[in-house]
Every structure is written in C-alpha cells, then in structure tokens.
Motif scaffolding. Structure first.
Motif, PDB file in Angstrom:
ATOM      1  N   ALA A 116       0.845  -1.188   0.000  1.00  0.00           N
ATOM      2  CA  ALA A 116       0.000   0.000   0.000  1.00  0.00           C
ATOM      3  C   ALA A 116       0.882   1.240   0.000  1.00  0.00           C
ATOM      4  O   ALA A 116       1.877   1.311   0.714  1.00  0.00           O
ATOM      5  N   VAL A 117       0.519   2.221  -0.826  1.00  0.00           N
ATOM      6  CA  VAL A 117       1.276   3.469  -0.943  1.00  0.00           C
ATOM      7  C   VAL A 117       0.377   4.621  -0.524  1.00  0.00           C
ATOM      8  O   VAL A 117      -0.776   4.710  -0.957  1.00  0.00           O
ATOM      9  N   ASP A 118       0.890   5.512   0.309  1.00  0.00           N
ATOM     10  CA  ASP A 118       0.133   6.655   0.814  1.00  0.00           C
ATOM     11  C   ASP A 118       0.018   7.728  -0.255  1.00  0.00           C
ATOM     12  O   ASP A 118       1.008   8.378  -0.612  1.00  0.00           O
ATOM     13  N   LEU A 119      -1.199   7.950  -0.767  1.00  0.00           N
ATOM     14  CA  LEU A 119      -1.407   8.958  -1.806  1.00  0.00           C
ATOM     15  C   LEU A 119      -1.165  10.369  -1.296  1.00  0.00           C
ATOM     16  O   LEU A 119      -0.856  11.279  -2.081  1.00  0.00           O
ATOM     17  N   GLU A 120      -1.305  10.560   0.012  1.00  0.00           N
ATOM     18  CA  GLU A 120      -1.093  11.886   0.585  1.00  0.00           C
ATOM     19  C   GLU A 120       0.383  12.278   0.586  1.00  0.00           C
ATOM     20  O   GLU A 120       0.720  13.435   0.847  1.00  0.00           O
ATOM     21  N   ALA A 121       1.262  11.326   0.285  1.00  0.00           N
ATOM     22  CA  ALA A 121       2.701  11.593   0.347  1.00  0.00           C
ATOM     23  C   ALA A 121       3.240  12.223  -0.927  1.00  0.00           C
ATOM     24  O   ALA A 121       4.460  12.432  -1.055  1.00  0.00           O
ATOM     25  N   GLY A 122       2.375  12.535  -1.886  1.00  0.00           N
ATOM     26  CA  GLY A 122       2.866  13.109  -3.135  1.00  0.00           C
ATOM     27  C   GLY A 122       1.760  13.688  -3.980  1.00  0.00           C
ATOM     28  O   GLY A 122       0.633  13.895  -3.520  1.00  0.00           O
ATOM     29  N   LEU A 123       2.076  13.952  -5.228  1.00  0.00           N
ATOM     30  CA  LEU A 123       1.164  14.555  -6.192  1.00  0.00           C
ATOM     31  C   LEU A 123       0.828  13.533  -7.268  1.00  0.00           C
ATOM     32  O   LEU A 123       1.731  12.941  -7.872  1.00  0.00           O
ATOM     33  N   GLU A 124      -0.476  13.318  -7.510  1.00  0.00           N
ATOM     34  CA  GLU A 124      -0.901  12.360  -8.533  1.00  0.00           C
ATOM     35  C   GLU A 124      -0.795  12.987  -9.922  1.00  0.00           C
ATOM     36  O   GLU A 124      -1.393  14.030 -10.195  1.00  0.00           O
ATOM     37  N   VAL A 125      -0.041  12.329 -10.783  1.00  0.00           N
ATOM     38  CA  VAL A 125       0.226  12.812 -12.137  1.00  0.00           C
ATOM     39  C   VAL A 125      -0.155  11.718 -13.122  1.00  0.00           C
ATOM     40  O   VAL A 125      -0.092  10.525 -12.794  1.00  0.00           O
ATOM     41  N   ILE A 126      -0.568  12.116 -14.314  1.00  0.00           N
ATOM     42  CA  ILE A 126      -0.742  11.152 -15.402  1.00  0.00           C
ATOM     43  C   ILE A 126       0.391  11.348 -16.408  1.00  0.00           C
ATOM     44  O   ILE A 126       0.737  12.469 -16.765  1.00  0.00           O
ATOM     45  N   SER A 185       2.042  22.277   1.107  1.00  0.00           N
ATOM     46  CA  SER A 185       2.312  20.949   0.546  1.00  0.00           C
ATOM     47  C   SER A 185       3.778  20.877   0.124  1.00  0.00           C
ATOM     48  O   SER A 185       4.348  21.872  -0.332  1.00  0.00           O
ATOM     49  N   PRO A 186       4.414  19.723   0.278  1.00  0.00           N
ATOM     50  CA  PRO A 186       5.839  19.620  -0.052  1.00  0.00           C
ATOM     51  C   PRO A 186       6.084  19.646  -1.558  1.00  0.00           C
ATOM     52  O   PRO A 186       5.224  19.253  -2.355  1.00  0.00           O
ATOM     53  N   ALA A 187       7.263  20.090  -1.946  1.00  0.00           N
ATOM     54  CA  ALA A 187       7.674  20.023  -3.349  1.00  0.00           C
ATOM     55  C   ALA A 187       7.893  18.571  -3.738  1.00  0.00           C
ATOM     56  O   ALA A 187       8.245  17.733  -2.902  1.00  0.00           O
ATOM     57  N   VAL A 188       7.667  18.260  -5.009  1.00  0.00           N
ATOM     58  CA  VAL A 188       7.888  16.897  -5.503  1.00  0.00           C
ATOM     59  C   VAL A 188       9.024  16.912  -6.524  1.00  0.00           C
ATOM     60  O   VAL A 188       9.442  17.969  -7.003  1.00  0.00           O
ATOM     61  N   ASP A 189       9.499  15.723  -6.841  1.00  0.00           N
ATOM     62  CA  ASP A 189      10.657  15.567  -7.719  1.00  0.00           C
ATOM     63  C   ASP A 189      10.224  15.719  -9.181  1.00  0.00           C
ATOM     64  O   ASP A 189       9.785  14.769  -9.822  1.00  0.00           O
ATOM     65  N   SER A 222       8.738  13.488  -2.946  1.00  0.00           N
ATOM     66  CA  SER A 222       9.822  14.454  -2.762  1.00  0.00           C
ATOM     67  C   SER A 222      11.116  14.015  -3.423  1.00  0.00           C
ATOM     68  O   SER A 222      11.924  14.857  -3.831  1.00  0.00           O
ATOM     69  N   ASP A 223      11.335  12.689  -3.542  1.00  0.00           N
ATOM     70  CA  ASP A 223      12.604  12.229  -4.092  1.00  0.00           C
ATOM     71  C   ASP A 223      12.464  11.138  -5.151  1.00  0.00           C
ATOM     72  O   ASP A 223      13.455  10.532  -5.554  1.00  0.00           O
ATOM     73  N   ASP A 224      11.230  10.870  -5.608  1.00  0.00           N
ATOM     74  CA  ASP A 224      11.048   9.856  -6.649  1.00  0.00           C
ATOM     75  C   ASP A 224       9.640   9.967  -7.220  1.00  0.00           C
ATOM     76  O   ASP A 224       8.868  10.854  -6.856  1.00  0.00           O
ATOM     77  N   ALA A 225       9.323   9.066  -8.127  1.00  0.00           N
ATOM     78  CA  ALA A 225       7.976   8.959  -8.694  1.00  0.00           C
ATOM     79  C   ALA A 225       7.702   7.488  -8.936  1.00  0.00           C
ATOM     80  O   ALA A 225       8.548   6.776  -9.489  1.00  0.00           O
TER      81      ALA A 225
END
Length: 236
Positions: A116-126, A185-189, A222-225
């Motif tokens: 399981a991956v926490d969706l709140e930990a990043g930005l959802e992109v297509i 919200s934190p910056a993403v990579d 923050s450090d990957d996708a």
C-alpha cells in the motif's frame, strides 16, 4: 534517448493474441524500462495471496489482474480493488471474492497483491502516450487521478524526447506550481516525473507492438515517482 533492452514481458505475451496487458504485466514492462513500481506479486489463490502479502508486509492492496478487466475499480460492483488490507484474513477474503466474481463472469483472472502506498505523500500525475497514425509516438503529462478528465490540463510532445523537453512539459501545466509545493504541501521531484515521460516516449518509439501507455496515477514524491497503476495496449 536510452536504448531499451528487449522486453521479457512483451515476448511472453506475443502470440497469445492479447491486445491489453494486465496491470502486473504493464508494471513489469515499466520496471524493465527503469520506472519505479510498488513491490508486488501475482497470486492465483487466497493462500498464495496471503503468502505474497506476508512477504511484502502489511498493509497491502489486492486488485483483479486480467486482460478482460480495464476499469478495475468499477468491475464486479467494486470488488476489483481492495486497499489497506491489514492482515491475512482481510487478504484471504478480498482475494476469494475477486476470484469467485471472475469465475461467475467466466474470465481468466489472477490477483495483484501490492504494498500500500500513501497517496497523501505526493502529487498524482498522469503520464501517457499513444501511437498517432499520422505523427507517430506522442507523449503527454498532466495532473492525474480523476482530475485529468475534469481539468484537461495536459502538455503534449512528439516522442522520443529529451529530459530538458520533459521538464519543460511539466512547467507548461497550469498546475506547475503544485510541483514546487503550494500552501504547505511539499515540493515533488519534477525530474523524476520527467524521467517517466522520457521512458514512456522511448517505449512507444522502440516497441512497435505498443499502441498506447497510460500511467495514472504516477505518484510524484519528494525524491522519486512511482507508477501506482498502468495500462498498456498493443497493436491488433
């Protein structure tokens, strides 16, 4: 552009008349190409799924895996996707329901068990691409999840593309400020997203058997996708 190695998964499905890869096969293809995917394993029985979940670590997600099922969350009155399964009993029950539903509908299906991956930990992109009959391979990037159909905020290029072009695609989005962090919200990579765009473009450019790729969502952190869901369609 990085030349991609021969794909084991495309070799495996060749000749089986599949026009769509299962999610597990699509993720295997992306993993071969260097795009991060969640740890997971395909199971054919509830006991096999529990063994996989024990190995991966709880909580896990269990999803139907079949070329016949493209919209997993809508399939079988919602039994196709089960999230945050916390223990063996929950996994066994969810997987049994998926396989029983597949048997009733007379389709061949397995179950993909993933961390399981926490969706709140990043930005959802297509990140996606298709093989246009006139222009050849094209790629796109935009906000992911359900927002892509509502906002239609996307950027497009002909493939293959460079890292610099891919980064520029993310900056063309109206949602570009979200990549740098917005209102707490934190910056993403951004470069990890760009690498995913380049990878999708290279796959379409070098694999003539592929007609379309959709990675939605790609969770930019923050450090990957990481590719949380993927659809790969093949030429007829």
């Amino acid at each position: 552009m990085t030349e991609l190695a021969e794909s084991d998964v495309l070799e495996a499905v060749r000749g089986e008349q599949q026009t769509t890869l299962t999610e597990s096969e699509a993720k295997e293809l992306l993993d071969e190409a260097g795009l991060a995917v969640p740890r997971g394993r395909t199971a054919r029985s509830p006991d096999d799924a529990v063994e996989a979940a024990d190995e991966i670590g709880y909580p896990v997600v269990a999803k139907v895996a079949s070329p016949s099922v493209q919209h997993k969350s809508e399939w079988g009155n919602g039994v196709g996707v089960n999230v945050n399964l916390e223990g063996p009993d929950a996994v066994r029950a969810a997987v049994a329901e998926i396989l029983e539903t597949a048997e009733r509908e007379a389709i061949d299906a397995a179950v993909l068990v993933e961390e399981a991956v926490d969706l709140e930990a990043g930005l959802e992109v297509i990140v996606g691409g298709t093989r246009d009959p006139s222009f050849g391979p094209t790629v796109l990037v935009g906000l992911g999840g359900i927002t892509v159909e509502v906002l239609q905020d996307t950027s497009h290029r002909l493939a293959p593309i460079s890292m610099a072009e891919a980064v520029e695609m993310t900056r063309e989005l109206e949602a570009s400020p979200l990549f740098d962090g917005y209102r707490g919200s934190p910056a993403v990579d951004r470069e990890a997203v760009a690498e995913a765009i380049v990878t999708v473009g290279d796959l379409l450019d070098e694999r003539e058997a592929i007609s379309e790729i959709e990675v939605n969502p790609l969770l930019a952190r923050s450090d990957d996708a990481v590719a949380l869901d993927a659809l790969v369609s093949l030429e007829d």
